[in-house]
Write an enzyme that holds these catalytic residues in place. Sequence first.
Site, PDB file in Angstrom:
ATOM      1  N   HIS A 155      -0.549   2.751   6.811  1.00 57.67           N
ATOM      2  CA  HIS A 155      -0.060   4.427   7.460  1.00 57.67           C
ATOM      3  C   HIS A 155      -0.004   5.338   7.038  1.00 57.67           C
ATOM      4  O   HIS A 155      -0.951   5.424   6.161  1.00 57.67           O
ATOM      5  CB  HIS A 155       1.875   3.279   7.154  1.00 57.67           C
ATOM      6  CG  HIS A 155       1.959   3.060   4.958  1.00 57.67           C
ATOM      7  ND1 HIS A 155       1.868   4.105   4.498  1.00 57.67           N
ATOM      8  CD2 HIS A 155       2.062   2.025   4.789  1.00 57.67           C
ATOM      9  CE1 HIS A 155       1.381   2.665   2.917  1.00 57.67           C
ATOM     10  NE2 HIS A 155       1.602   2.214   3.504  1.00 57.67           N
TER      11      HIS A 155
HETATM   12  P1  TYD Z   1       3.934  -2.048   2.529  1.00 62.58           P
HETATM   13  O1  TYD Z   1       4.310  -0.492   2.910  1.00 62.58           O
HETATM   14  O2  TYD Z   1       3.677  -2.448   3.283  1.00 62.58           O
HETATM   15  O3  TYD Z   1       3.290  -1.752   0.970  1.00 62.58           O
HETATM   16  P2  TYD Z   1       1.820  -1.391   0.911  1.00 62.58           P
HETATM   17  O4  TYD Z   1       1.513  -0.089   0.819  1.00 62.58           O
HETATM   18  O5  TYD Z   1       1.186  -2.028   0.219  1.00 62.58           O
HETATM   19  O6  TYD Z   1       1.086  -1.804   2.893  1.00 62.58           O
HETATM   20  O7  TYD Z   1       5.249  -2.199   1.425  1.00 62.58           O
HETATM   21  C1  TYD Z   1       5.554  -4.158   1.483  1.00 62.58           C
HETATM   22  C2  TYD Z   1       7.332  -4.630   1.127  1.00 62.58           C
HETATM   23  O8  TYD Z   1       7.397  -3.927  -0.218  1.00 62.58           O
HETATM   24  C3  TYD Z   1       8.041  -3.765   2.857  1.00 62.58           C
HETATM   25  O9  TYD Z   1       9.101  -4.588   2.716  1.00 62.58           O
HETATM   26  C4  TYD Z   1       8.686  -3.069   2.129  1.00 62.58           C
HETATM   27  C5  TYD Z   1       8.877  -2.832   0.249  1.00 62.58           C
HETATM   28  N1  TYD Z   1       8.881  -1.264  -0.716  1.00 62.58           N
HETATM   29  C6  TYD Z   1       9.669  -1.108  -1.441  1.00 62.58           C
HETATM   30  O10 TYD Z   1      10.988  -1.630  -0.661  1.00 62.58           O
HETATM   31  N2  TYD Z   1       9.360   0.093  -2.603  1.00 62.58           N
HETATM   32  C7  TYD Z   1       8.762   0.444  -1.999  1.00 62.58           C
HETATM   33  O11 TYD Z   1       8.578   1.132  -2.543  1.00 62.58           O
HETATM   34  C8  TYD Z   1       7.069   0.355  -1.468  1.00 62.58           C
HETATM   35  C9  TYD Z   1       6.090   0.694  -1.682  1.00 62.58           C
HETATM   36  C10 TYD Z   1       7.506  -0.872  -0.325  1.00 62.58           C
END
Ligand code: TYD
Length: 138
Positions: free
Chosen positions: A53
Amino acid sequence: MSLKDLCPVLHFRDLGDERGKLVVIEGSRAIPFSIKRVFYIYDSDSTVVRGQHANRESEFVLINVAGTSKVRITDGKEEIIVELNKPMMGVYIPKMIWKDMYDFSPDSVLLVLASTYYDGNEYIRNYDDYLKEMRGDK
Ligand code: TYD
């Protein structure tokens, strides 16, 4: 500015002594933003790709405080790959830069410092949409 200059590898001071090592990261000093959020990723195996992302609002610093991982960073034109393999090094990722984290070692603990509180709406999760936006198509 090249992607390497936009996303510099940061080397933090090691204040260790004979008792062990100590790394300190002060917001807006050792890194370019004040820290609002900290999260860490562990127990991701070597086949997993995380991230995938870009963020409209958030800036990040990624640090493997244990183990190793790789970060593929792109602005849609250039690409760099940074191996995070020391607790005293990190990489700065500004707004609107796409990143993938992968090749996690079994002991990897990837610490992320962020400039914002979490807001799922500021994420761009579709790479084609990201490319369009970077090209100014929309
Ligand atoms: P995600 O953005 O997919 O993680 P990565 O950056 O490792 O790919 O996040 C995984 C899950 O955690 C998603 O449901 C959103 C949640 N999340 C939060 O609630 N707060 C946060 O600060 C982050 C980074 C993720």
